[in-house]
Design a protein around this motif. Sequence first.
Motif, PDB file in Angstrom:
ATOM      1  N   ALA A   6      56.711  39.057 -14.394  1.00 32.30           N
ATOM      2  CA  ALA A   6      56.242  37.860 -15.083  1.00 32.30           C
ATOM      3  C   ALA A   6      56.733  36.627 -14.325  1.00 32.30           C
ATOM      4  O   ALA A   6      57.905  36.527 -13.984  1.00 32.30           O
ATOM      5  CB  ALA A   6      56.757  37.830 -16.518  1.00 32.30           C
ATOM      6  N   VAL A   7      55.832  35.700 -14.062  1.00 35.58           N
ATOM      7  CA  VAL A   7      56.183  34.466 -13.374  1.00 35.58           C
ATOM      8  C   VAL A   7      56.606  33.441 -14.416  1.00 35.58           C
ATOM      9  O   VAL A   7      55.901  33.215 -15.395  1.00 35.58           O
ATOM     10  CB  VAL A   7      54.987  33.932 -12.549  1.00 35.58           C
ATOM     11  CG1 VAL A   7      55.301  32.571 -11.960  1.00 35.58           C
ATOM     12  CG2 VAL A   7      54.619  34.913 -11.461  1.00 35.58           C
ATOM     13  N   ARG A   8      57.777  32.864 -14.221  1.00 36.61           N
ATOM     14  CA  ARG A   8      58.255  31.808 -15.094  1.00 36.61           C
ATOM     15  C   ARG A   8      57.648  30.501 -14.633  1.00 36.61           C
ATOM     16  O   ARG A   8      57.625  30.206 -13.455  1.00 36.61           O
ATOM     17  CB  ARG A   8      59.781  31.705 -15.027  1.00 36.61           C
ATOM     18  CG  ARG A   8      60.537  32.975 -15.314  1.00 36.61           C
ATOM     19  CD  ARG A   8      60.889  33.215 -16.767  1.00 36.61           C
ATOM     20  NE  ARG A   8      61.349  32.087 -17.514  1.00 36.61           N
ATOM     21  CZ  ARG A   8      62.562  31.960 -18.018  1.00 36.61           C
ATOM     22  NH1 ARG A   8      63.474  32.860 -17.795  1.00 36.61           N
ATOM     23  NH2 ARG A   8      62.878  30.906 -18.750  1.00 36.61           N
ATOM     24  N   ARG A   9      57.149  29.746 -15.549  1.00 36.63           N
ATOM     25  CA  ARG A   9      56.579  28.440 -15.229  1.00 36.63           C
ATOM     26  C   ARG A   9      57.685  27.386 -15.322  1.00 36.63           C
ATOM     27  O   ARG A   9      58.486  27.409 -16.246  1.00 36.63           O
ATOM     28  CB  ARG A   9      55.460  28.122 -16.204  1.00 36.63           C
ATOM     29  CG  ARG A   9      54.666  26.896 -15.856  1.00 36.63           C
ATOM     30  CD  ARG A   9      53.452  26.815 -16.781  1.00 36.63           C
ATOM     31  NE  ARG A   9      52.836  25.533 -16.702  1.00 36.63           N
ATOM     32  CZ  ARG A   9      51.926  25.173 -15.811  1.00 36.63           C
ATOM     33  NH1 ARG A   9      51.556  26.046 -14.898  1.00 36.63           N
ATOM     34  NH2 ARG A   9      51.398  23.975 -15.817  1.00 36.63           N
ATOM     35  N   PHE A  10      57.737  26.486 -14.349  1.00 31.76           N
ATOM     36  CA  PHE A  10      58.759  25.468 -14.356  1.00 31.76           C
ATOM     37  C   PHE A  10      58.568  24.575 -15.575  1.00 31.76           C
ATOM     38  O   PHE A  10      57.439  24.236 -15.919  1.00 31.76           O
ATOM     39  CB  PHE A  10      58.711  24.646 -13.061  1.00 31.76           C
ATOM     40  CG  PHE A  10      60.044  24.120 -12.666  1.00 31.76           C
ATOM     41  CD1 PHE A  10      60.949  24.925 -12.001  1.00 31.76           C
ATOM     42  CD2 PHE A  10      60.418  22.837 -12.985  1.00 31.76           C
ATOM     43  CE1 PHE A  10      62.197  24.458 -11.651  1.00 31.76           C
ATOM     44  CE2 PHE A  10      61.660  22.347 -12.645  1.00 31.76           C
ATOM     45  CZ  PHE A  10      62.553  23.170 -11.973  1.00 31.76           C
ATOM     46  N   PRO A  11      59.654  24.175 -16.252  1.00 31.75           N
ATOM     47  CA  PRO A  11      59.499  23.412 -17.494  1.00 31.75           C
ATOM     48  C   PRO A  11      58.917  22.017 -17.263  1.00 31.75           C
ATOM     49  O   PRO A  11      59.307  21.318 -16.338  1.00 31.75           O
ATOM     50  CB  PRO A  11      60.932  23.304 -18.019  1.00 31.75           C
ATOM     51  CG  PRO A  11      61.807  23.492 -16.830  1.00 31.75           C
ATOM     52  CD  PRO A  11      61.053  24.402 -15.895  1.00 31.75           C
ATOM     53  N   ALA A  12      57.970  21.656 -18.113  1.00 30.87           N
ATOM     54  CA  ALA A  12      57.450  20.283 -18.098  1.00 30.87           C
ATOM     55  C   ALA A  12      58.537  19.408 -18.718  1.00 30.87           C
ATOM     56  O   ALA A  12      59.119  19.760 -19.731  1.00 30.87           O
ATOM     57  CB  ALA A  12      56.170  20.200 -18.910  1.00 30.87           C
ATOM     58  N   LEU A  64      49.099  20.712  -5.073  1.00 29.05           N
ATOM     59  CA  LEU A  64      50.387  21.246  -4.617  1.00 29.05           C
ATOM     60  C   LEU A  64      51.409  21.294  -5.754  1.00 29.05           C
ATOM     61  O   LEU A  64      52.173  22.260  -5.868  1.00 29.05           O
ATOM     62  CB  LEU A  64      50.916  20.433  -3.438  1.00 29.05           C
ATOM     63  CG  LEU A  64      50.066  20.496  -2.169  1.00 29.05           C
ATOM     64  CD1 LEU A  64      50.579  19.527  -1.122  1.00 29.05           C
ATOM     65  CD2 LEU A  64      50.016  21.918  -1.612  1.00 29.05           C
ATOM     66  N   ALA A  65      51.410  20.274  -6.607  1.00 27.52           N
ATOM     67  CA  ALA A  65      52.318  20.275  -7.757  1.00 27.52           C
ATOM     68  C   ALA A  65      51.961  21.405  -8.718  1.00 27.52           C
ATOM     69  O   ALA A  65      52.846  22.129  -9.190  1.00 27.52           O
ATOM     70  CB  ALA A  65      52.264  18.927  -8.474  1.00 27.52           C
ATOM     71  N   ARG A  66      50.680  21.571  -8.990  1.00 29.03           N
ATOM     72  CA  ARG A  66      50.236  22.631  -9.896  1.00 29.03           C
ATOM     73  C   ARG A  66      50.581  24.013  -9.339  1.00 29.03           C
ATOM     74  O   ARG A  66      51.063  24.891 -10.061  1.00 29.03           O
ATOM     75  CB  ARG A  66      48.731  22.498 -10.156  1.00 29.03           C
ATOM     76  CG  ARG A  66      48.189  23.435 -11.203  1.00 29.03           C
ATOM     77  CD  ARG A  66      46.719  23.190 -11.575  1.00 29.03           C
ATOM     78  NE  ARG A  66      45.895  22.555 -10.558  1.00 29.03           N
ATOM     79  CZ  ARG A  66      45.615  21.237 -10.498  1.00 29.03           C
ATOM     80  NH1 ARG A  66      46.106  20.420 -11.406  1.00 29.03           N
ATOM     81  NH2 ARG A  66      44.842  20.750  -9.549  1.00 29.03           N
ATOM     82  N   GLN A  67      50.363  24.211  -8.037  1.00 29.10           N
ATOM     83  CA  GLN A  67      50.701  25.499  -7.423  1.00 29.10           C
ATOM     84  C   GLN A  67      52.191  25.795  -7.540  1.00 29.10           C
ATOM     85  O   GLN A  67      52.587  26.914  -7.864  1.00 29.10           O
ATOM     86  CB  GLN A  67      50.286  25.512  -5.950  1.00 29.10           C
ATOM     87  CG  GLN A  67      48.806  25.576  -5.723  1.00 29.10           C
ATOM     88  CD  GLN A  67      48.428  25.320  -4.268  1.00 29.10           C
ATOM     89  OE1 GLN A  67      49.272  25.313  -3.378  1.00 29.10           O
ATOM     90  NE2 GLN A  67      47.139  25.096  -4.023  1.00 29.10           N
ATOM     91  N   ARG A  68      53.017  24.787  -7.282  1.00 26.61           N
ATOM     92  CA  ARG A  68      54.471  24.981  -7.353  1.00 26.61           C
ATOM     93  C   ARG A  68      54.890  25.314  -8.786  1.00 26.61           C
ATOM     94  O   ARG A  68      55.704  26.191  -9.015  1.00 26.61           O
ATOM     95  CB  ARG A  68      55.191  23.735  -6.851  1.00 26.61           C
ATOM     96  CG  ARG A  68      56.693  23.955  -6.753  1.00 26.61           C
ATOM     97  CD  ARG A  68      57.369  22.916  -5.914  1.00 26.61           C
ATOM     98  NE  ARG A  68      57.179  23.255  -4.512  1.00 26.61           N
ATOM     99  CZ  ARG A  68      57.500  22.470  -3.506  1.00 26.61           C
ATOM    100  NH1 ARG A  68      58.033  21.290  -3.725  1.00 26.61           N
ATOM    101  NH2 ARG A  68      57.315  22.833  -2.263  1.00 26.61           N
ATOM    102  N   ARG A  69      54.303  24.611  -9.783  1.00 26.19           N
ATOM    103  CA  ARG A  69      54.603  24.901 -11.195  1.00 26.19           C
ATOM    104  C   ARG A  69      54.141  26.294 -11.574  1.00 26.19           C
ATOM    105  O   ARG A  69      54.876  27.059 -12.199  1.00 26.19           O
ATOM    106  CB  ARG A  69      53.888  23.890 -12.106  1.00 26.19           C
ATOM    107  CG  ARG A  69      54.648  22.661 -12.423  1.00 26.19           C
ATOM    108  CD  ARG A  69      53.998  21.866 -13.557  1.00 26.19           C
ATOM    109  NE  ARG A  69      52.587  21.582 -13.378  1.00 26.19           N
ATOM    110  CZ  ARG A  69      52.103  20.553 -12.684  1.00 26.19           C
ATOM    111  NH1 ARG A  69      52.912  19.711 -12.086  1.00 26.19           N
ATOM    112  NH2 ARG A  69      50.807  20.360 -12.581  1.00 26.19           N
ATOM    113  N   ASP A  70      52.886  26.614 -11.222  1.00 25.02           N
ATOM    114  CA  ASP A  70      52.300  27.884 -11.645  1.00 25.02           C
ATOM    115  C   ASP A  70      53.009  29.102 -11.075  1.00 25.02           C
ATOM    116  O   ASP A  70      53.067  30.146 -11.716  1.00 25.02           O
ATOM    117  CB  ASP A  70      50.811  27.938 -11.294  1.00 25.02           C
ATOM    118  CG  ASP A  70      49.971  26.996 -12.140  1.00 25.02           C
ATOM    119  OD1 ASP A  70      50.489  26.459 -13.160  1.00 25.02           O
ATOM    120  OD2 ASP A  70      48.794  26.774 -11.792  1.00 25.02           O
ATOM    121  N   CYS A  71      53.542  28.986  -9.862  1.00 30.70           N
ATOM    122  CA  CYS A  71      54.255  30.126  -9.272  1.00 30.70           C
ATOM    123  C   CYS A  71      55.722  30.146  -9.692  1.00 30.70           C
ATOM    124  O   CYS A  71      56.459  31.069  -9.351  1.00 30.70           O
ATOM    125  CB  CYS A  71      54.106  30.153  -7.756  1.00 30.70           C
ATOM    126  SG  CYS A  71      55.114  28.948  -6.882  1.00 30.70           S
TER     127      CYS A  71
END
Length: 189
Positions: A6-12, A64-71
């Motif tokens: 499971a990939v953890r999403r970086f907290p908003a 790029l921000a979305r990719q970094r968050r999503d991974c």
Amino acid sequence: MIGQVAVRRFPALTVSTPRTEVRQLRAADAGAVDEVFADRQTQRWLPLADANGQIDGPAWCTDLARQRRDCGDGDHYAVVRREDARVVGCLWTRRTDWGARLTEVSYALAPHARGFGLAAEAVDALAIALILEHGFQRVELRVAPGNVASRRVAEKAGFSYEGLLRNAGFVRGARVDLELWSLVDADLH
């Protein structure tokens, strides 16, 4: 789900200080991001994304921000000066290790915003929020030797110098040593 992790999403998150607000970048911030990363002093110290030495502001703020968050690797943030609501810098987290609950933060400020302590204030606020509100145990900064301004940011933000990582990074295509600085959960208690 054998074999899948499971990939953890970086907290908003959004954090405020007396003079800054740190929030996720938006597409509308692209012009300010271009200004920050086009500066020669910034380019001197950062490994830049493409061969012409420029980071693409619209991509940095969106894809790029979305990719970094999503991974789960990190996120990209705007440093907004509260007095005029102007984006004056960028913070970004990366190299997140969810098992160890650690991440690395990097930063760049527009030339007109340097020398006022805004970077240290924003880095400190982000690191404290990650530790106290989101359960991180360690936030790291890596600074190229000779980058005196970044060393001052690390010190003013309360980070502790841990040592030199030999040949651990690159700046403008050349391998460099990196100073390792950290803020850990125990520093805040």
